[in-house]
Design a protein around this motif. Structure first.
Motif, PDB file in Angstrom:
ATOM      1  N   VAL A 151      32.904  35.845  24.146  1.00  9.45           N
ATOM      2  CA  VAL A 151      34.116  35.119  24.504  1.00  9.45           C
ATOM      3  C   VAL A 151      34.384  35.213  26.004  1.00  9.45           C
ATOM      4  O   VAL A 151      34.857  34.254  26.630  1.00  9.45           O
ATOM      5  N   GLN A 152      34.081  36.349  26.593  1.00  9.43           N
ATOM      6  CA  GLN A 152      34.265  36.498  28.034  1.00  9.43           C
ATOM      7  C   GLN A 152      33.411  35.491  28.805  1.00  9.43           C
ATOM      8  O   GLN A 152      33.878  34.860  29.760  1.00  9.43           O
ATOM      9  N   VAL A 153      32.165  35.315  28.359  1.00  5.18           N
ATOM     10  CA  VAL A 153      31.270  34.342  29.010  1.00  5.18           C
ATOM     11  C   VAL A 153      31.835  32.930  28.850  1.00  5.18           C
ATOM     12  O   VAL A 153      31.886  32.149  29.809  1.00  5.18           O
ATOM     13  N   TYR A 154      32.255  32.605  27.628  1.00  9.56           N
ATOM     14  CA  TYR A 154      32.795  31.274  27.356  1.00  9.56           C
ATOM     15  C   TYR A 154      34.061  31.014  28.171  1.00  9.56           C
ATOM     16  O   TYR A 154      34.198  29.956  28.808  1.00  9.56           O
ATOM     17  N   ASN A 155      34.981  31.955  28.159  1.00 10.73           N
ATOM     18  CA  ASN A 155      36.255  31.773  28.864  1.00 10.73           C
ATOM     19  C   ASN A 155      36.057  31.673  30.376  1.00 10.73           C
ATOM     20  O   ASN A 155      36.784  30.937  31.062  1.00 10.73           O
ATOM     21  N   ASN A 156      35.082  32.406  30.898  1.00 11.91           N
ATOM     22  CA  ASN A 156      34.793  32.294  32.325  1.00 11.91           C
ATOM     23  C   ASN A 156      34.316  30.887  32.669  1.00 11.91           C
ATOM     24  O   ASN A 156      34.678  30.336  33.717  1.00 11.91           O
ATOM     25  N   THR A 157      33.507  30.305  31.776  1.00 11.05           N
ATOM     26  CA  THR A 157      33.020  28.943  31.992  1.00 11.05           C
ATOM     27  C   THR A 157      34.175  27.946  31.962  1.00 11.05           C
ATOM     28  O   THR A 157      34.199  26.973  32.724  1.00 11.05           O
ATOM     29  N   VAL A 158      35.149  28.192  31.087  1.00 14.70           N
ATOM     30  CA  VAL A 158      36.322  27.308  31.003  1.00 14.70           C
ATOM     31  C   VAL A 158      37.133  27.346  32.291  1.00 14.70           C
ATOM     32  O   VAL A 158      37.657  26.314  32.747  1.00 14.70           O
ATOM     33  N   ARG A 159      37.227  28.506  32.904  1.00 15.21           N
ATOM     34  CA  ARG A 159      38.122  28.683  34.049  1.00 15.21           C
ATOM     35  C   ARG A 159      37.471  28.377  35.400  1.00 15.21           C
ATOM     36  O   ARG A 159      38.154  28.004  36.356  1.00 15.21           O
ATOM     37  N   GLN A 160      36.159  28.580  35.497  1.00 12.94           N
ATOM     38  CA  GLN A 160      35.506  28.498  36.797  1.00 12.94           C
ATOM     39  C   GLN A 160      35.202  27.051  37.206  1.00 12.94           C
ATOM     40  O   GLN A 160      34.927  26.198  36.367  1.00 12.94           O
ATOM     41  N   PHE A 161      35.230  26.805  38.517  1.00 13.60           N
ATOM     42  CA  PHE A 161      34.876  25.505  39.077  1.00 13.60           C
ATOM     43  C   PHE A 161      33.362  25.447  39.273  1.00 13.60           C
ATOM     44  O   PHE A 161      32.752  26.435  39.694  1.00 13.60           O
ATOM     45  N   PRO A 162      32.693  24.312  38.989  1.00 18.36           N
ATOM     46  CA  PRO A 162      33.245  23.026  38.564  1.00 18.36           C
ATOM     47  C   PRO A 162      33.299  22.837  37.048  1.00 18.36           C
ATOM     48  O   PRO A 162      33.709  21.799  36.565  1.00 18.36           O
ATOM     49  N   SER A 163      32.848  23.868  36.301  1.00 21.95           N
ATOM     50  CA  SER A 163      32.821  23.707  34.844  1.00 21.95           C
ATOM     51  C   SER A 163      34.220  23.542  34.250  1.00 21.95           C
ATOM     52  O   SER A 163      34.374  23.010  33.150  1.00 21.95           O
ATOM     53  N   ASN A 164      35.250  23.985  34.991  1.00 17.93           N
ATOM     54  CA  ASN A 164      36.614  23.796  34.477  1.00 17.93           C
ATOM     55  C   ASN A 164      36.986  22.314  34.395  1.00 17.93           C
ATOM     56  O   ASN A 164      37.817  21.913  33.577  1.00 17.93           O
ATOM     57  N   LEU A 165      36.356  21.486  35.250  1.00 14.63           N
ATOM     58  CA  LEU A 165      36.587  20.042  35.178  1.00 14.63           C
ATOM     59  C   LEU A 165      36.021  19.470  33.888  1.00 14.63           C
ATOM     60  O   LEU A 165      36.629  18.608  33.247  1.00 14.63           O
ATOM     61  N   THR A 166      34.851  19.975  33.497  1.00 12.27           N
ATOM     62  CA  THR A 166      34.249  19.564  32.225  1.00 12.27           C
ATOM     63  C   THR A 166      35.109  20.025  31.065  1.00 12.27           C
ATOM     64  O   THR A 166      35.289  19.302  30.078  1.00 12.27           O
ATOM     65  N   ALA A 167      35.642  21.236  31.193  1.00 14.44           N
ATOM     66  CA  ALA A 167      36.511  21.771  30.134  1.00 14.44           C
ATOM     67  C   ALA A 167      37.718  20.872  29.934  1.00 14.44           C
ATOM     68  O   ALA A 167      38.106  20.571  28.793  1.00 14.44           O
ATOM     69  N   MET A 168      38.319  20.444  31.024  1.00 13.65           N
ATOM     70  CA  MET A 168      39.480  19.559  30.911  1.00 13.65           C
ATOM     71  C   MET A 168      39.100  18.206  30.334  1.00 13.65           C
ATOM     72  O   MET A 168      39.830  17.628  29.526  1.00 13.65           O
ATOM     73  N   ALA A 169      37.926  17.693  30.731  1.00  9.74           N
ATOM     74  CA  ALA A 169      37.490  16.375  30.273  1.00  9.74           C
ATOM     75  C   ALA A 169      37.182  16.362  28.779  1.00  9.74           C
ATOM     76  O   ALA A 169      37.470  15.382  28.082  1.00  9.74           O
ATOM     77  N   PHE A 170      36.613  17.472  28.271  1.00  6.85           N
ATOM     78  CA  PHE A 170      36.192  17.512  26.870  1.00  6.85           C
ATOM     79  C   PHE A 170      37.133  18.340  25.991  1.00  6.85           C
ATOM     80  O   PHE A 170      36.889  18.500  24.804  1.00  6.85           O
ATOM     81  N   GLY A 171      38.199  18.864  26.571  1.00  2.00           N
ATOM     82  CA  GLY A 171      39.178  19.584  25.777  1.00  2.00           C
ATOM     83  C   GLY A 171      38.793  21.005  25.416  1.00  2.00           C
ATOM     84  O   GLY A 171      39.310  21.569  24.448  1.00  2.00           O
ATOM     85  N   TYR A 172      37.895  21.619  26.192  1.00  2.00           N
ATOM     86  CA  TYR A 172      37.526  23.010  25.936  1.00  2.00           C
ATOM     87  C   TYR A 172      38.633  23.934  26.453  1.00  2.00           C
ATOM     88  O   TYR A 172      39.072  23.792  27.593  1.00  2.00           O
ATOM     89  N   LYS A 173      39.058  24.863  25.636  1.00  2.00           N
ATOM     90  CA  LYS A 173      40.109  25.797  26.026  1.00  2.00           C
ATOM     91  C   LYS A 173      39.643  27.232  25.819  1.00  2.00           C
ATOM     92  O   LYS A 173      38.716  27.485  25.056  1.00  2.00           O
ATOM     93  N   VAL A 174      40.311  28.160  26.505  1.00  2.00           N
ATOM     94  CA  VAL A 174      39.943  29.569  26.359  1.00  2.00           C
ATOM     95  C   VAL A 174      40.181  30.001  24.914  1.00  2.00           C
ATOM     96  O   VAL A 174      41.090  29.514  24.241  1.00  2.00           O
ATOM     97  N   LYS A 175      39.350  30.901  24.448  1.00  2.00           N
ATOM     98  CA  LYS A 175      39.459  31.407  23.086  1.00  2.00           C
ATOM     99  C   LYS A 175      40.124  32.781  23.101  1.00  2.00           C
ATOM    100  O   LYS A 175      39.949  33.549  24.059  1.00  2.00           O
ATOM    101  N   PRO A 176      40.881  33.117  22.075  1.00  2.00           N
ATOM    102  CA  PRO A 176      41.506  34.445  22.016  1.00  2.00           C
ATOM    103  C   PRO A 176      40.445  35.521  21.835  1.00  2.00           C
ATOM    104  O   PRO A 176      39.374  35.268  21.291  1.00  2.00           O
ATOM    105  N   ASN A 177      40.754  36.692  22.305  1.00  2.00           N
ATOM    106  CA  ASN A 177      39.798  37.795  22.219  1.00  2.00           C
ATOM    107  C   ASN A 177      40.479  39.030  21.651  1.00  2.00           C
ATOM    108  O   ASN A 177      41.703  39.129  21.623  1.00  2.00           O
ATOM    109  N   PHE A 178      39.686  39.982  21.195  1.00  2.00           N
ATOM    110  CA  PHE A 178      40.234  41.231  20.691  1.00  2.00           C
ATOM    111  C   PHE A 178      40.869  42.002  21.842  1.00  2.00           C
ATOM    112  O   PHE A 178      40.361  41.994  22.964  1.00  2.00           O
TER     113      PHE A 178
END
Length: 204
Positions: A151-178
């Protein structure tokens, strides 16, 4: 025209790869796989509870409060629909984590009670269940750690530039973690082994 279409497809592939789209796909699959293993190990633990309660009840039937608490905790765990979609719902994930935390606490109190019953600790069935529980707790710890890392790897991809632009375009959001109160809990399983059974004190 055909060459032009092929050129556009290659360009689109390169652009998606460069903006993190492919990374999202692989990291999302890793999160799903890690979550499935977490659920599998938690289910193994839940499956041990009825037999464990029955064995303890045979030697300590008057410990009704603890036995009832464990049974109720297992019921609460079973009421949660732990589907793959749960990891996209922070509120549902928090409820799942709380239920599992209650299950851990209840099992801890149950195992502590067994210290007062040497004959129970010497029972072969109980010791087998105890060993299975310890092994399952270890596997839960490993599965949780892998999920946390995925989840840490995934959430970092959601937040970091430029992949955060892709996240916004495709609706990817951070996932909850333990979450843990103590970081050591990530790498240390609960202790449920109470050692060799003790013999009752000789009669005076």
């Amino acid at each position: 025209m055909r060459n032009w279409m092929m050129f556009l497809m290659v360009l689109l592939t390169l652009s998606l790869s460069g903006c993190g789209y492919n990374t999202f796909q692989s990291s999302d699959e890793q999160v799903k796989a890690s979550w499935a293993e977490v659920l599998n190990q938690y289910q193994r633990r839940a499956d041990l509870v009825p037999n464990l309660v029955n064995v303890v009840k045979g030697y300590a039937s008057h410990e009704k409060d603890v036995l009832t608490e464990v049974t109720a905790a297992r019921a609460r765990v079973g009421q949660i629909q732990a589907t793959p979609e749960l990891i996209n719902d922070p509120e549902a994930f928090a409820k799942f984590q709380a239920a599992q935390r209650d299950m851990s606490s209840s099992l801890g109190r149950l195992m502590l009670v067994t210290e007062n019953y040497p004959q129970l600790k010497a029972d072969g069935v109980f010791r087998d269940l105890q060993a299975q529980l310890e092994g399952t707790e270890n596997r839960i710890t490993v599965a949780r750690k892998r999920y946390i890392e995925a989840v840490q790897v995934y959430n970092n991809t959601v937040r970091q530039f430029p992949s955060n632009l892709t996240a916004m375009a495709f609706g990817y959001k951070v996932k909850p973690n333990f979450t843990v109160d103590n970081e050591k809990e990530i790498s240390t399983a609960p202790k449920v082994d109470f050692g060799a059974p003790t013999s009752p004190a000789p009669a005076q």
